[in-house]
Design an enzyme around this catalytic site. Structure first.
Site, PDB file in Angstrom:
ATOM      1  N   GLY A 259       0.801  -1.209   0.000  1.00  0.00           N
ATOM      2  CA  GLY A 259       0.000   0.000   0.000  1.00  0.00           C
ATOM      3  C   GLY A 259       0.837   1.264   0.000  1.00  0.00           C
TER       4      GLY A 259
ATOM      5  N   GLY B  14       1.322   5.300   1.255  1.00  0.00           N
ATOM      6  CA  GLY B  14       1.193   5.902   2.567  1.00  0.00           C
ATOM      7  C   GLY B  14       2.328   5.576   3.507  1.00  0.00           C
ATOM      8  N   HIS B  15       3.242   4.702   3.061  1.00  0.00           N
ATOM      9  CA  HIS B  15       4.388   4.297   3.890  1.00  0.00           C
ATOM     10  C   HIS B  15       5.704   4.744   3.255  1.00  0.00           C
ATOM     11  CE1 HIS B  15       1.769   1.865   6.380  1.00  0.00           C
ATOM     12  NE2 HIS B  15       1.319   1.241   5.333  1.00  0.00           N
TER      13      HIS B  15
ATOM     14  N   ASP C  70      -2.552  -8.085   1.017  1.00  0.00           N
ATOM     15  CA  ASP C  70      -1.433  -8.280   0.095  1.00  0.00           C
ATOM     16  C   ASP C  70      -1.300  -9.752  -0.297  1.00  0.00           C
ATOM     17  OD1 ASP C  70       0.058  -5.557  -0.035  1.00  0.00           O
ATOM     18  OD2 ASP C  70      -0.311  -5.850   2.088  1.00  0.00           O
TER      19      ASP C  70
ATOM     20  N   HIS D  63       0.784   0.212  11.378  1.00  0.00           N
ATOM     21  CA  HIS D  63      -0.548   0.819  11.261  1.00  0.00           C
ATOM     22  C   HIS D  63      -1.177   1.009  12.633  1.00  0.00           C
ATOM     23  CE1 HIS D  63       0.138  -1.649   7.599  1.00  0.00           C
ATOM     24  NE2 HIS D  63      -0.318  -0.572   6.985  1.00  0.00           N
TER      25      HIS D  63
END
Length: 336
Positions: free
Chosen positions: A57, A59-60, A113, A222
């Site tokens: 994803g 955002g990291h 994932d 997260h």
């Protein structure tokens, strides 16, 4: 609930993943290109070789897609913010990196994932592309030793991708690439802590709640549950608590062993704090007779403005040390 959304200099909050991806491609200065919807692939790929595909994803940043480059990953499939890349994006990336000798999928152990990359592998197989998978699960705090297969993939993915990227640049078979990537994973352990949550760009709201006077010991990137909530403490007190979790695992670390030690900020923890934690951790490693082959202090595995830090240890043997010493270059991590 926080009623003051995090300030972010963005455009459309619902299109952050697409916008940052376009910026990432520009940051590669022509060394990588956009493929399909949201995949990035190196322009200069070694011909007739097995390929290394990573993904996860957005955002990291800079992981995962910032680890594409010379002697790093050949390409990356990118999901939306904190979401796995869908199977069609996995497939388009697989097609783009394949040079006739198959593709290794390397990604973190998260349900979305795993599901989407598995579907992508099935779709690739229908097109005659051979796929192998190595799942990164370095987070020792996320499951006990007898359930290692359930552990999350966290900051250890940086040394793992670096080692696998070096292998992809040198080996000639997919089986050998998979073996070395799995070995890198098996030789890597991580633990993280959090002091403040990150936020979701679409809302500006925090991804979890954490009181100001505690530290989440072993929390995931997260905000996933860790091993304990402990009172806020000093770096001198925290460093041994983190290392004890790694030392208590099943990775044999004996006097004389060489390691890579990675101190990672989860987003808003400053270099000052990382260096102070390194100052406290390094003597503890040396007291065990461990030889630090290389230290990395950086912010590479992040969650927006989440505050916290992780320690990762990768044990090097002669085979892995040779791969580690190869230079590499990417937006997210470069080794001369």
């Amino acid at each position: 609930m926080n009623t003051n959304p995090a300030k972010k200099i963005i455009n459309d909050p619902l299109k952050c993943a697409d916008d940052l991806f376009d910026g990432l491609v520009l940051a590669y200065d022509g060394k990588a290109r956009k493929v399909g919807t949201r995949s990035i692939v190196m322009n200069d790929l070694r011909p007739d070789a097995p390929a290394l595909l990573i993904g996860g994803g957005a955002g990291h940043e800079p992981i995962y897609h910032g680890l594409v480059g010379k002697n790093m990953a050949d390409g990356a499939a990118i999901g939306d913010i904190f979401a796995a890349p869908p199977p069609d994006i996995v497939l388009e990336a697989t097609q783009a990196v394949n040079r006739g000798k198959g593709v290794l999928f390397l990604y973190g152990n998260y349900a979305g994932d795993v599901m989407n990359f598995d579907i992508g592998a099935e779709l690739a197989l229908e097109e005659g592309i051979e796929v192998r998978t190595v799942i990164i699960n370095d987070d020792v705090a996320s499951a006990p030793i007898d359930q290692k297969g359930n552990r999350r993939g966290v900051a250890g993915l940086v040394p793992i991708v670096k080692l696998a990227g070096a292998a992809a640049a040198t080996v000639d078979s997919l089986d050998e690439l998979a073996r070395l990537a799995q070995k890198a994973n098996d030789h890597t352990r991580s633990v993280g802590v959090s002091t403040k949550p990150g936020s979701i760009p679409a809302t500006g709201q925090p991804t979890f709640e954490l009181a100001d006077d505690v530290i989440g010991l072993g929390m995931g990137i997260h905000g996933e549950k860790g091993v304990a909530l402990i009172p806020m403490c000093t770096a001198k007190e925290l460093a041994p608590k983190m290392l004890d979790i790694i030392f208590g695992d099943d990775l044999p670390l004996n006097p004389g062993d060489e390691i890579v030690f990675f101190v990672n900020s989860l987003g808003s923890t400053h270099m000052m704090e990382l260096l102070i934690l390194l100052k406290e951790a390094r003597p503890l490693l040396e007291a065990r007779g461990l030889k630090i082959h290389q230290t990395i202090v950086d912010s590479i595995v992040t969650c927006q403005e989440m505050a916290g830090v992780s320690f990762s240890i990768t044990k090097l043997d002669a085979e892995l040390k040779k791969l580690w010493d190869m230079p590499c270059e990417s937006v997210g991590y470069t080794k001369l």
